[in-house]
Design a protein around this motif. Structure first.
Motif, PDB file in Angstrom:
ATOM      1  N   MET A 362      37.193  50.694  44.548  1.00 36.24           N
ATOM      2  CA  MET A 362      37.312  51.432  45.799  1.00 36.24           C
ATOM      3  C   MET A 362      38.565  51.028  46.573  1.00 36.24           C
ATOM      4  N   GLU A 363      38.856  49.735  46.613  1.00 38.22           N
ATOM      5  CA  GLU A 363      40.068  49.295  47.283  1.00 38.22           C
ATOM      6  C   GLU A 363      41.306  49.814  46.563  1.00 38.22           C
ATOM      7  N   ALA A 364      41.240  49.805  45.225  1.00 37.48           N
ATOM      8  CA  ALA A 364      42.372  50.324  44.459  1.00 37.48           C
ATOM      9  C   ALA A 364      42.581  51.809  44.742  1.00 37.48           C
ATOM     10  N   SER A 365      41.464  52.545  44.866  1.00 38.88           N
ATOM     11  CA  SER A 365      41.571  53.974  45.152  1.00 38.88           C
ATOM     12  C   SER A 365      42.219  54.222  46.511  1.00 38.88           C
ATOM     13  N   LEU A 391      50.114  57.818  38.273  1.00 32.11           N
ATOM     14  CA  LEU A 391      48.937  57.885  39.139  1.00 32.11           C
ATOM     15  C   LEU A 391      47.676  58.147  38.316  1.00 32.11           C
ATOM     16  N   SER A 392      47.796  59.038  37.344  1.00 33.07           N
ATOM     17  CA  SER A 392      46.662  59.330  36.471  1.00 33.07           C
ATOM     18  C   SER A 392      46.241  58.103  35.679  1.00 33.07           C
ATOM     19  N   GLU A 393      47.241  57.372  35.171  1.00 34.42           N
ATOM     20  CA  GLU A 393      46.928  56.181  34.388  1.00 34.42           C
ATOM     21  C   GLU A 393      46.225  55.128  35.244  1.00 34.42           C
ATOM     22  N   LEU A 394      46.706  54.966  36.475  1.00 35.12           N
ATOM     23  CA  LEU A 394      46.104  53.966  37.344  1.00 35.12           C
ATOM     24  C   LEU A 394      44.687  54.351  37.736  1.00 35.12           C
ATOM     25  N   TYR A 395      44.468  55.621  38.035  1.00 27.35           N
ATOM     26  CA  TYR A 395      43.105  56.051  38.341  1.00 27.35           C
ATOM     27  C   TYR A 395      42.181  55.847  37.134  1.00 27.35           C
ATOM     28  N   GLU A 396      42.725  56.045  35.956  1.00 30.84           N
ATOM     29  CA  GLU A 396      41.935  55.826  34.743  1.00 30.84           C
ATOM     30  C   GLU A 396      41.547  54.346  34.619  1.00 30.84           C
ATOM     31  N   ILE A 398      41.019  52.204  36.928  1.00 34.04           N
ATOM     32  CA  ILE A 398      40.007  51.765  37.889  1.00 34.04           C
ATOM     33  C   ILE A 398      38.705  52.551  37.729  1.00 34.04           C
ATOM     34  N   GLY A 399      38.641  53.395  36.706  1.00 32.40           N
ATOM     35  CA  GLY A 399      37.394  54.093  36.401  1.00 32.40           C
ATOM     36  C   GLY A 399      37.209  55.419  37.102  1.00 32.40           C
ATOM     37  N   PHE A 400      38.248  55.929  37.783  1.00 33.32           N
ATOM     38  CA  PHE A 400      38.173  57.243  38.427  1.00 33.32           C
ATOM     39  C   PHE A 400      38.686  58.297  37.438  1.00 33.32           C
ATOM     40  N   PHE A 406      42.779  64.907  37.156  1.00 30.43           N
ATOM     41  CA  PHE A 406      43.385  65.814  38.133  1.00 30.43           C
ATOM     42  C   PHE A 406      44.897  65.620  38.189  1.00 30.43           C
ATOM     43  N   PHE A 407      45.356  64.351  38.317  1.00 31.56           N
ATOM     44  CA  PHE A 407      46.791  64.107  38.409  1.00 31.56           C
ATOM     45  C   PHE A 407      47.498  64.348  37.080  1.00 31.56           C
ATOM     46  N   LYS A 408      46.796  64.092  35.985  1.00 28.39           N
ATOM     47  CA  LYS A 408      47.438  64.352  34.693  1.00 28.39           C
ATOM     48  C   LYS A 408      47.626  65.848  34.484  1.00 28.39           C
TER      49      LYS A 408
END
Length: 1057
Positions: A362-365, A391-396, A398-400, A406-408
């Motif tokens: 959540m903090e990462a998001s 951004l897509s890789e980072l969301y991936e 952290i499990g989002f 969406f960003f990919k």
């Protein structure tokens, strides 16, 4: 700095940046071949030290980013390696000049540089130079890695000298003010002698020395310098550099806590040479305090023999929780400066990578969401793609997953933006494929048959449409067909009626150029797209294997042990065996198919489409036996409901055959649909035994087919029904042609007949034949015909019923009692007063009622391999015979003849037909009867001796048996009498004369039988007794009537009748 490096992570702060670039024209393949070998040398152990030096290679680096090298030294290009092709000595000066020009781009920051020359040989190549290496070819360059190691050592020497030079600056010397590019104009005219200015210079330099120590592998020293820099810079509110000092402190702490790295490559970095080995157990100790160490404790080479001091230094490292807090503080300071947007963005990325390892999603998001809105300069399309991809890789990480997808997807759409002159459809397609997991979408249709649908169908359909369009723009129609088929198969329940029409129309347009197949599609990156069978077009609800028609079903000959006796086990019952057999029955069918015969499987299908669905090339998929499937084509109405479809095929060999599924062609897509993949399917089993081939018998008869279908009580099915109309007593031949329409010879034949239960009493043999004449034509080869003749003889009761008396006006009786003179001529009845065929013709006693006889001829036959295995077939022929009355005997009586051994049998004969009829008997003249006429005929017969027949039952015998014996005795007497009379009728008004027998078997009552019986008296005076009997009979005869005469023979004591 305008170009962000989205791949940065915290451990990059300890690396030296080396740029590897080509000089002149170098083939891309050759360049990356050498670049890969160079970049493999990314860390070395420093000689005579425990320190490790890390190198970060880039083949492209913006020169403007190099200007921020004083702010963070890992952004400074300290090494340059150039690669060039030079084939002749004449080109060497120009090549070397280009090398110098390349160095000038990064000249202000370079520690050292190298030039690798490929292809040049001769005197020049033999010169020994430290900055130039010559190789004859790209394949003959074994010392590349060794030269890179030497190059890195030279970089370390320069780095260490700079670190020592900056670290040993004394307070008496004037410390230069390090600046970022946009600050230089802001410090013009400042008082350089002020205490505030000097603290700023000291804080920035201390932070710079911390960067150099971190790059030089002196982790604990860098922590001390960062702490000191933080205190100095915080005191003068130098927020930009304070943020950099905090970020450096975070980076050093991350390197300490996470030696494996945060960049996502597990094990990319080794903790070898770690200067804090004894603190490994305390790295995640929460609440570590910032304890400042006396700078005098630092050594020139970073090595201190006193390990206890090193343990104390570990307290300068931030705890994992504090790392994130300091990162957030640094990012807040960066956000105060418009020109530091890239630094702020990269710090967010580094912090998110650390949070991902700490699993604080959540903090990462929140950090990522803020990074999205960081305002940078106008980015190019390529930079936008890179930004959204990271951004897509980072969301991936952290499990989002959905946010990542969406960003990919945005990155994929950016690849084909209208502003791009050459849209990258392949890159777009590849990125779209990577978004599938985030939207719970798989390209394997099997994943959609497991339970409920996952994910948002509307988004998934949009994504699939984009895949179809991208693959079409790539020029790959097979890929478009596969994705569109997948869309139709998996999203059918979510498509509106109009969308179903649009998708199917598009699919037909695609398949007209490239039909859909069941082959795997392998993409260039190795991804395999499984085939998409249309299991929903149509939807199959049940599969049922059908037995062969009754006439073709194989039957097993009964063995001596019994048909159902199993010899597999010596035990009568075994629960284990019973359980296993139960499992087999759940899949195996209890009937057999026959090799070479057409077999059927019935499917109940449903068309879910709002329009007519045409299914072509629909056939069966089998295993275990060679099977020839006979494809079918069908057209299902819109939303048809359950609709039966029968698929057929011919097994070519014997054994166990399993129906695995079916194949179809719908909208140009060929599908192999397996039953295991059909949800909610009902089946009676999928495995059946195929026995060896048997002949096939087809029968045709000389009689017409019957509209009446026989319903035998046994439930057997009649393959053919024939009918014939006969008069009572008539005989006709039934000619049956037996044709072998199979492929095996017909070797064995058995014929049996069964008369169905009827209330009519039948005299004599109804059906008779001689099988020997037919068997003489066997074995019957395929295509040959044999003839079989059956004689049909109908002989029912010829007696008239009681109520016929009401239709005759002269009092004729069937009882044998005299109601009128025996010599009176019988005339026609008044038929005009009462019709012969009244409406109630079905009731009992109607003399014009048509009787019905039904029988079944059963043919058991076998031949070929099936006969060897003990199998045969049954074929049944139904026979429906309508029996019309010919003549009736309305009255039967007797008169004595001149001889005591003879008498006259008087028969009143009624013609119940509509034709003129001639009736005759043995040794009598023919009697002509008109339609509806009744006349009396007298037949002189010899009396019969019935002594050979069984005696009448005694009184001790049970009543039922006695009655049966009496009936049999009386029937035998009637048969004997009828055979002597030989009464026949003939109708000549037909084109072909019709004739038959008129039997008196059911007409003779007990009284008449006694009159026809020869009486023999055994005594002393047989002649006298006989004469006495004759006299008494004649006397009473002339007395004018019939009476029952009882007298006794006094000579013998016998009573006579």
């Amino acid at each position: 700095m305008s170009v962000p490096d989205y791949m940065q992570c915290a451990e990059d702060h300890q690396t030296l940046l080396v740029v590897v670039q080509p000089v002149g024209i170098v083939p891309e393949e050759n360049f990356f071949q050498i670049y890969k070998r160079i970049s493999s040398v990314n860390q070395i152990n420093v000689r005579d030290s425990q320190r490790v030096l890390y190198i970060r290679y880039r083949h492209h680096y913006p020169p403007e980013n190099n200007e921020w090298g004083d702010f963070q030294t890992h952004r400074k290009v300290v090494g340059l390696i150039t690669i060039t092709d030079c084939c002749s000595a004449m080109d060497w000066p120009q090549t070397f000049e280009k090398f110098h020009l390349q160095k000038e781009i990064y000249g202000s920051t370079l520690y050292d540089s190298r030039l690798f020359v490929f292809g040049l040989q001769g005197e020049i190549a033999e010169q020994s130079r430290t900055d130039v290496a010559f190789y004859p070819s790209y394949d003959d360059c074994e010392t590349v890695e060794k030269r890179i190691e030497d190059f890195i050592e030279s970089l370390f020497i320069v780095l260490e000298s700079k670190r020592l030079d900056r670290a040993t600056d004394k307070s008496g010397d004037k410390i230069p003010l390090l600046c970022v590019p946009f600050e230089k104009k802001d410090f013009v005219g400042l008082d350089t002698d002020s205490r505030h200015y000097k603290k700023r210079c000291q804080g920035r330099m201390r932070k710079h020395v911390g960067d150099l120590c971190l790059q030089a592998g002196m982790l604990q020293d860098s922590l001390v310098h960062y702490h000191m820099a933080v205190e100095l810079l915080r005191s003068v509110n130098d927020f930009l550099w304070l943020g950099a000092a905090l970020e450096g402190l975070c980076s050093a702490s991350v390197i300490y806590h996470y030696p494996g790295g945060t960049g996502g490559k597990a094990g990319a970095r080794r903790a070898q040479g770690s200067s804090l080995p004894s603190e490994a157990g305390n790295r995640h100790r929460p609440g570590a305090q910032e304890v400042l160490i006396d700078p005098g404790a630092l050594t020139s080479n970073g090595i201190n023999a006193d390990t206890s001091a090193e343990i104390g230094r570990a307290k300068n490292c931030l705890s994992p929780e504090d790392i994130i807090d300091k990162y957030k503080e640094a990012i807040s300071y960066y956000s105060k400066y418009k020109n530091a947007g890239v630094i702020e963005l990269e710090a967010c990325v580094k912090a998110v990578r650390v949070l991902a390892i700490q699993k604080r999603s959540m903090e990462a998001s929140e950090l990522l969401q803020g990074a999205v809105y960081i305002n940078l300069r106008q980015l190019s399309e390529e930079e936008k793609i890179q930004r959204y991809s990271i951004l897509s890789e980072l969301y991936e990480r952290i499990g989002f997953h959905r946010k990542s997808a969406f960003f990919k997807r945005i990155a994929a759409m950016q690849c084909v933006a209208p502003s791009i002159p050459e849209p990258g459809w392949r890159a777009c397609y590849k990125l779209l494929l990577e978004t599938l997991p985030g939207y719970s979408l798989s390209l394997d249709p099997k994943d959609f048959s497991k339970g409920t649908h996952r994910g948002w169908a509307a988004v998934q359909m949009r994504l699939l449409h984009e895949l179809v369009y991208a693959s079409r723009r790539m020029g790959n129609p097979a890929l478009s067909v596969r994705h569109l088929s997948f869309l139709l198969q998996t999203m059918l329940d979510f498509l509106s009626d109009q969308e179903k029409k649009d998708v199917t129309q598009s699919l037909e347009n695609y398949t007209s150029k490239c039909p859909g197949t069941m082959e795997l599609i392998t993409l260039p990156d190795g991804l395999k797209l499984p085939p998409v069978p249309f299991t929903k077009l149509p939807i199959v609800r049940s599969v049922k294997l059908l037995n062969l028609p009754v006439s073709l079903r194989p039957q097993k000959m009964k063995s001596l042990l019994g048909q159902n006796m199993s010899t597999k086990s010596p035990f009568i019952y075994s629960p284990i065996i019973a359980h296993n057999r139960g499992e087999e029955r759940s899949k195996k069918i209890d009937f057999q198919w026959v090799q070479g015969d057409v077999c059927e499987v019935q499917l109940m299908v449903y068309n879910p489409m709002p329009f007519e669905l045409r299914v072509e090339n629909m056939g069966l998929l089998t295993a275990g036996v060679e099977f020839e499937s006979l494809p079918a084509a069908l057209s299902l109405p819109a939303e048809s409901g359950l609709y039966p479809v029968t698929l057929v095929g011919v097994p070519q060999t014997t054994g166990q055959i399993t129906i695995n599924g079916y194949h179809t062609s719908v909208f140009g897509v060929f599908s192999d649909c397996l039953l295991d993949n059909l949800p909610g399917l009902k089946t009676n089993g999928c495995t059946v035994e195929v026995i060896p081939a048997l002949p096939r018998l087809q029968i045709s008869t000389s009689l017409p087919r019957s509209a009446h279908t026989l319903q035998p009580s046994s439930g057997d099915e009649i393959s053919t029904n024939v009918s014939v109309q006969l008069y009572n007593g008539e005989t006709q031949q039934l000619v049956i042609k037996l044709e072998n329409i199979g492929t095996e010879p017909l070797e064995k034949l058995e014929v049996t007949a069964k008369t169905l239960s009827t209330k009519e009493k039948l005299y004599g043999d109804f059906l008779s034949w001689k099988l020997e004449d037919t068997l003489a034509q066997f074995p019957l080869k395929p295509g040959n015909i044999a003839t079989f003749i059956v004689n049909i003889k109908v002989k029912l009761d010829f007696s008239c019923q009681e109520n016929l008396l009401q239709d005759l006006d002269d009092g004729i009786s069937v009882s044998g009692l005299p109601l009128s003179s025996p010599f009176r001529q019988i005339g026609k009845p008044r038929v005009e007063s009462k019709p012969i065929n009244p409406p109630e013709s079905g009731k009992a006693g109607d003399f014009s009622h048509v009787k019905t006889l039904e029988a079944i001829l059963n043919f058991k036959y076998s031949g070929g391999p099936g006969h060897v295995e003990g199998y045969y077939r049954d074929l049944s022929l139904g026979l429906h015979v309508e029996v019309e009355p010919s003549v009736f005997f309305t009255r039967v009586s007797t008169l004595p003849a001149t001889s005591t051994r003879q008498c006259h049998l008087l028969l009143d004969v009624f013609n119940s037909t509509e034709h003129e009829l001639t009736i005759s008997a043995r040794n009598n003249e023919d009697l002509v009867l008109h339609a509806g006429e009744c006349q009396r005929m007298a037949i002189q017969v010899d009396k019969f001796n019935f002594e050979s027949f069984p005696d009448s039952p005694s009184e001790g015998v049970q009543f039922a048996n006695a009655k049966k014996l009496e009936e049999e005795r009386q029937q035998a007497k009637g048969l004997e009498i009828n055979s002597k009379l030989d009464i026949c009728w003939k109708i000549i008004s037909f084109n072909k004369c019709r004739e038959g027998e008129a039997s008196v078997e059911g007409v003779l009552n007990q009284l008449v039988l006694e009159h026809l019986q020869l009486v023999t008296i055994y005594g002393t005076n047989n002649v006298a007794c006989e004469l006495l009997c004759v006299r008494i009979i004649i006397i009473f005869l002339f007395a004018g009537g019939w009476f029952l005469i009882k007298y006794s023979c006094f000579n013998t004591g016998l009573k006579l009748t």
